[in-house]
Motif scaffolding. Sequence first.
Motif, PDB file in Angstrom:
ATOM      1  N   VAL A   1     -15.116   1.720   3.431  1.00  0.00           N
ATOM      2  CA  VAL A   1     -15.731   1.552   2.103  1.00  0.00           C
ATOM      3  C   VAL A   1     -14.820   0.821   1.124  1.00  0.00           C
ATOM      4  O   VAL A   1     -15.280   0.354   0.089  1.00  0.00           O
ATOM      5  N   ASP A   2     -13.531   0.727   1.440  1.00  0.00           N
ATOM      6  CA  ASP A   2     -12.602   0.014   0.569  1.00  0.00           C
ATOM      7  C   ASP A   2     -11.406  -0.423   1.394  1.00  0.00           C
ATOM      8  O   ASP A   2     -11.040   0.223   2.373  1.00  0.00           O
ATOM      9  N   LYS A   3     -10.814  -1.552   0.969  1.00  0.00           N
ATOM     10  CA  LYS A   3      -9.657  -2.095   1.684  1.00  0.00           C
ATOM     11  C   LYS A   3      -8.769  -2.802   0.676  1.00  0.00           C
ATOM     12  O   LYS A   3      -9.248  -3.573  -0.144  1.00  0.00           O
ATOM     13  N   VAL A   4      -7.469  -2.524   0.743  1.00  0.00           N
ATOM     14  CA  VAL A   4      -6.490  -3.146  -0.132  1.00  0.00           C
ATOM     15  C   VAL A   4      -5.366  -3.688   0.742  1.00  0.00           C
ATOM     16  O   VAL A   4      -4.851  -2.961   1.590  1.00  0.00           O
ATOM     17  N   VAL A   5      -5.004  -4.948   0.535  1.00  0.00           N
ATOM     18  CA  VAL A   5      -3.882  -5.529   1.266  1.00  0.00           C
ATOM     19  C   VAL A   5      -2.722  -5.677   0.302  1.00  0.00           C
ATOM     20  O   VAL A   5      -2.869  -6.252  -0.775  1.00  0.00           O
ATOM     21  N   GLY A   6      -1.568  -5.124   0.680  1.00  0.00           N
ATOM     22  CA  GLY A   6      -0.382  -5.193  -0.167  1.00  0.00           C
ATOM     23  C   GLY A   6      -0.137  -3.892  -0.908  1.00  0.00           C
ATOM     24  O   GLY A   6      -0.993  -3.010  -0.944  1.00  0.00           O
ATOM     25  N   ALA A   7       1.046  -3.795  -1.474  1.00  0.00           N
ATOM     26  CA  ALA A   7       1.422  -2.594  -2.224  1.00  0.00           C
ATOM     27  C   ALA A   7       0.683  -2.568  -3.562  1.00  0.00           C
ATOM     28  O   ALA A   7       0.363  -3.615  -4.114  1.00  0.00           O
ATOM     29  N   LEU A   8       0.385  -1.364  -4.032  1.00  0.00           N
ATOM     30  CA  LEU A   8      -0.245  -1.237  -5.337  1.00  0.00           C
ATOM     31  C   LEU A   8       0.255   0.031  -6.005  1.00  0.00           C
ATOM     32  O   LEU A   8       0.722   0.941  -5.332  1.00  0.00           O
ATOM     33  N   PRO A   9       0.159   0.090  -7.337  1.00  0.00           N
ATOM     34  CA  PRO A   9       0.638   1.274  -8.051  1.00  0.00           C
ATOM     35  C   PRO A   9      -0.159   2.521  -7.659  1.00  0.00           C
ATOM     36  O   PRO A   9      -1.340   2.432  -7.315  1.00  0.00           O
ATOM     37  N   LYS A  10       0.512   3.665  -7.734  1.00  0.00           N
ATOM     38  CA  LYS A  10      -0.115   4.936  -7.365  1.00  0.00           C
ATOM     39  C   LYS A  10      -1.415   5.161  -8.137  1.00  0.00           C
ATOM     40  O   LYS A  10      -2.420   5.568  -7.556  1.00  0.00           O
ATOM     41  N   GLN A  11      -1.421   4.880  -9.440  1.00  0.00           N
ATOM     42  CA  GLN A  11      -2.609   5.139 -10.260  1.00  0.00           C
ATOM     43  C   GLN A  11      -3.794   4.310  -9.784  1.00  0.00           C
ATOM     44  O   GLN A  11      -4.916   4.807  -9.715  1.00  0.00           O
TER      45      GLN A  11
END
Length: 105
Positions: free
Chosen positions: A85-95
């Motif tokens: 349902v969701d996909k993120v590539v790379g680092a991202l902030p905790k929030q």
Amino acid sequence: MAMQFTDSNFEKEVLEYKGTVLVDFFAVWCGPCKMMSPIIDELSTKYEGKVKIGKLNVDEEPSTAAKYGIMSIPTIMIFKDGKVVDKVVGALPKQELENRLSKWM
């Protein structure tokens, strides 16, 4: 502590699970993955019993990584009832990661 997903347990732990699962596709040599690791562990504790959170080492578990077309790491995928349902590539902030996760809880 986040659980370890493997090629052998991925279907049972992620695809057959009724609910939300966050999978962190990582490698031990990856700098951004090392930045995300404590965040993933923290969220696994915070959301214990609500969301299943785990990591999959792309070097040790190549067939699952290949099945999902993981080309860059870290890649974080959120599954709901076995579907991506969701996909993120790379680092991202905790929030930001928490905001994305909260939509599927």
